[in-house]
Structure formats: structure tokens, C-alpha cells
Design a protein around this motif. Structure first.
Motif, mmCIF file in Angstrom:
data_model
loop_
_atom_site.group_PDB
_atom_site.id
_atom_site.type_symbol
_atom_site.label_atom_id
_atom_site.label_comp_id
_atom_site.label_asym_id
_atom_site.label_seq_id
_atom_site.Cartn_x
_atom_site.Cartn_y
_atom_site.Cartn_z
ATOM 1 N N THR A 159 5.030 4.846 6.515
ATOM 2 C CA THR A 159 4.458 3.506 6.051
ATOM 3 C C THR A 159 3.200 3.742 5.659
ATOM 4 O OG1 THR A 159 4.030 3.106 8.406
ATOM 5 C CG2 THR A 159 6.129 2.084 7.478
ATOM 6 N N GLY A 160 3.151 3.047 4.357
ATOM 7 C CA GLY A 160 1.460 2.948 3.933
ATOM 8 C C GLY A 160 0.587 2.511 4.543
ATOM 9 N N ARG A 176 -5.160 11.809 -1.547
ATOM 10 C CA ARG A 176 -6.597 11.806 -1.449
ATOM 11 C C ARG A 176 -7.003 13.264 -1.674
ATOM 12 N NH1 ARG A 176 -7.403 8.351 3.699
ATOM 13 N NH2 ARG A 176 -6.020 9.988 4.613
ATOM 14 N N THR A 233 -0.095 8.228 -2.759
ATOM 15 C CA THR A 233 -1.320 8.207 -3.131
ATOM 16 C C THR A 233 -1.786 9.743 -2.701
ATOM 17 O OG1 THR A 233 -1.765 5.876 -3.088
ATOM 18 C CG2 THR A 233 -3.671 7.349 -3.053
ATOM 19 N N THR A 268 -0.017 8.009 1.854
ATOM 20 C CA THR A 268 -0.817 8.878 1.459
ATOM 21 C C THR A 268 -0.571 10.148 1.899
ATOM 22 O OG1 THR A 268 -2.772 6.993 1.649
ATOM 23 C CG2 THR A 268 -3.426 9.317 1.608
ATOM 24 N N MET A 274 0.892 -1.470 0.074
ATOM 25 C CA MET A 274 -0.032 0.159 0.143
ATOM 26 C C MET A 274 1.008 1.162 -0.005
ATOM 27 S SD MET A 274 -3.090 0.606 2.680
ATOM 28 C CE MET A 274 -3.672 2.307 2.669
ATOM 29 N N LEU A 275 0.524 2.280 -0.890
ATOM 30 C CA LEU A 275 1.257 3.391 -1.021
ATOM 31 C C LEU A 275 1.142 4.395 0.090
ATOM 32 C CD1 LEU A 275 0.987 4.194 -5.004
ATOM 33 C CD2 LEU A 275 2.895 3.283 -3.625
#
Lengths: 200, 200
Positions: free
Chosen positions: A199-200, A35, A33, A4, A1-2
Motif C-alpha cells: 500500500t502506498g 526513489r 514511484t 514506492t 499515493m503510489l
């Protein structure tokens, strides 16, 4: 997971325009990522005693902002013109962006609204303009305008503005990486750098 | 003759500190001569209805500024702490800087004042502190403090502040390249780039 980065943007904000046109490519390169979080600066300005943009309240700052945006945009190959009126009423655009974000066309819509306002000089406070922008993206403008008046959409936008206030946001654009707040288009690269280390 | 950039700085200003610590090396690389112009933001803020720093008037902005300066300084290897009180009384420092600039030690003095205030937490509003800083540069502190009260020095500083207002300056640091105004440490590189294109 990237990891954010939260991107808080206000449609009436000139520097949010510049950030919105830059963020997708920079975030992709950084592996972050984004948002997209439209919000309203009006209630935040009101809480500090302002009834319009500080660029109107402080004319020297306002004149400077226009020239600064012209120079920044020229370096980026973007068109810039100050719309009339300024600031524009961004409530409807922000609600329709919330609709678009739940339906997968919110980012593209947001960039199109900024282009319409700051490159083409259109008035984004008008429902017909917003409907046409949705239509130009091959989505149903009338349906989007109707959905924008639903209670849960209104609440989504209100929650974003309250969230911004909780994070200590006082202007736009602002970026949140973990617990770190970054203000202004000038801080986009640094904000992405901080997000990348999370950390993602 | 090298092209010239006017560097308007206020000793109480946190972002002027960062710009003052960066400008000499960047200007040398760019081939631009910097004209150091200490001025006072107080009269300019007063003219727009403020009786203290906007960072005190708008606490969310003030909290953010501290964190932003910490991050900016960390990237540059500079120490940063917000001095107490903030903002400091910068009148004497600015007058002594005018003395130093006519005698050839103004730039070094300006950097030393910023270091004393924002890295060492000293109060630059105190004459003894200013006198010690001049002494640390191997110049006569008492003579500089006496000269700082001369009418022509007071007028030099007042003229710089009026000049800043004429240029539309509303904050610090600010840079003037030809007829172009640039505001903020973030615009130093762009201002040097514009200055470079001017004929010297």
C-alpha cells in the motif's frame, strides 16, 4: 499515493547502468514511484575484505561480465563498453547526483553519467566531465560541483550507503520494496511487482 | 539434428536446482537438445582461493540467496529449503549422475537428487540416500554406487570439471552455446535462444 521502490545504484556498476536505463519506463507501467538512491559500494566491499571490484578480483567473472553486459545491452538497444579505468571513481558523481536529486534533475543526471561512462567511454572520476554533464542538462555545472562539497550533501551520501548496509545490500543495483531486498538488474521486474502489492 | 546446449550443473548449487527443474520443458519448446554435464565447483572455487561456498564466505550474500531462491521457487511452484549442511558434499551424486547418463537415467536421477536435497532436506552426501534415489527410479542402487567408483567414471567427472574451467566457467549453473558462456538460472532462456540460432 503510489507504492514506492527504493533503487540503490552505484555509478561505477555496469549492471546499475542497465537498470538505470530501464527503470523509469517499467516503473511507470507498474504504477510505482522510484526513489533514486545513489550510494557507494566501496565501503561495503571493503567491509568484506575487497579493495576493488569483484570483477577485477576474479578475472573469469570479470571477462564474463563484459560479455554478458554486451549481450544484455544489445537486446535493449544500448551501447556498452567497459570504461578505462574500471571501476571508475564514483564519489563525485554520487555527490552531484545527491545535489541533482534535491534540485529536481538527479534522475536525468544519473542516466547522463551512465551514458557518458558506459556508452561514450568518458571518465566520470574527472570533475570537468561531471561539470560538463550538468551543463549539458542546462544546469550550472560549477555551482553543482561546489554544492557537492557541502557537509550536508556528503552526509546524505554517507547516510544512503549506511542505509544500504542496514538493508543487507552487498552489490548493485539493489531494490528495496517494503522489507524485501532484490539484487541485480535481473530482479527489477520482480521488485516492481512486489512494490506494487504494497500500500502506498 | 537439433542444436545443442551444454548444461553444466553442480549438485550442491541452489540455482542449479532451479535450472534443472526448468530446462527440459524450455529446451523442448525451443527445439534444443540439452547435454547434461554434472561437474564440481569445489576445484574451481579452490583455484580462486575459496574453501567453501561464497554464500558462506559472504553472509549477506548467503542470506539474500536463501530469500531469493524462496521467491523464485514460489513463482515456479517449487519447494525450497536450504539443506543442512550447506553446501553438501556432491562428489558421489555427481559420479552416480555420470553412471546414470551413460545408462539413460541420468536426467531423471539429477532432478531426483535436487528434489531430495532442496525440497525434502535430505543429505545427498550420504551413500544410502543416493542409493535410495537410484532405487526409487527402479534401477539398481548398489550396482550404481559400485560403478560410480570405477576409474573411467571418476575420469568422466574430472574431465567435465576441467572442461568447465576451459570454458571460463566460475559458477553454476552455466550454459555453453557454441562459444558463448551463460551463467546462472536467469540466463537459461537467453542461452537457449543463442543455441537455437546455431546449426545443429
Amino acid at each position: 499515493m503510489l507504492p514506492t521502490l527504493d533503487f540503490f545504484y552505484e555509478f561505477a556498476s555496469t549492471y546499475s547502468y542497465i537498470a538505470a536505463m530501464r527503470i523509469a519506463r517499467l516503473a511507470e507501467t507498474a504504477g510505482v514511484t522510484v526513489r533514486w538512491r545513489p550510494f557507494l559500494l566501496g565501503p561495503i566491499f571493503k567491509a568484506q575484505g575487497w579493495d576493488t571490484s569483484p570483477f577485477n578480483l576474479y578475472p573469469a567473472k570479470g571477462r564474463y561480465m563484459v560479455r554478458d553486459c554486451e549481450r544484455q545491452c544489445a537486446e535493449l538497444g544500448l551501447t556498452f563498453r567497459l570504461p578505462q579505468p574500471f571501476p571508475q571513481n564514483s564519489l563525485l558523481a554520487a555527490r552531484v547526483a545527491c545535489v541533482g536529486l534535491e534540485q529536481g534533475w538527479g534522475e536525468e543526471f544519473s542516466r547522463a553519467v551512465y551514458r557518458a561512462q558506459f556508452a561514450e567511454g568518458r571518465n566520470i572520476g574527472e570533475a570537468t566531465v561531471i561539470g560538463e554533464i550538468v551543463g549539458s542538462l542546462r544546469h550550472d555545472g560549477s555551482a553543482a560541483l561546489a554544492r557537492a562539497q557541502a557537509d550536508d550533501i556528503k552526509l546524505t551520501l554517507r547516510a544512503a550507503t549506511e542505509d544500504a548496509q542496514r538493508h543487507g545490500i552487498f552489490g548493485a543495483p539493489s531494490f528495496i520494496a517494503g522489507s524485501e531486498l532484490f539484487w541485480g538488474n535481473d530482479r527489477l521486474e520482480q521488485a516492481l511487482g512486489f512494490a506494487k502489492r504494497l500500500t502506498g
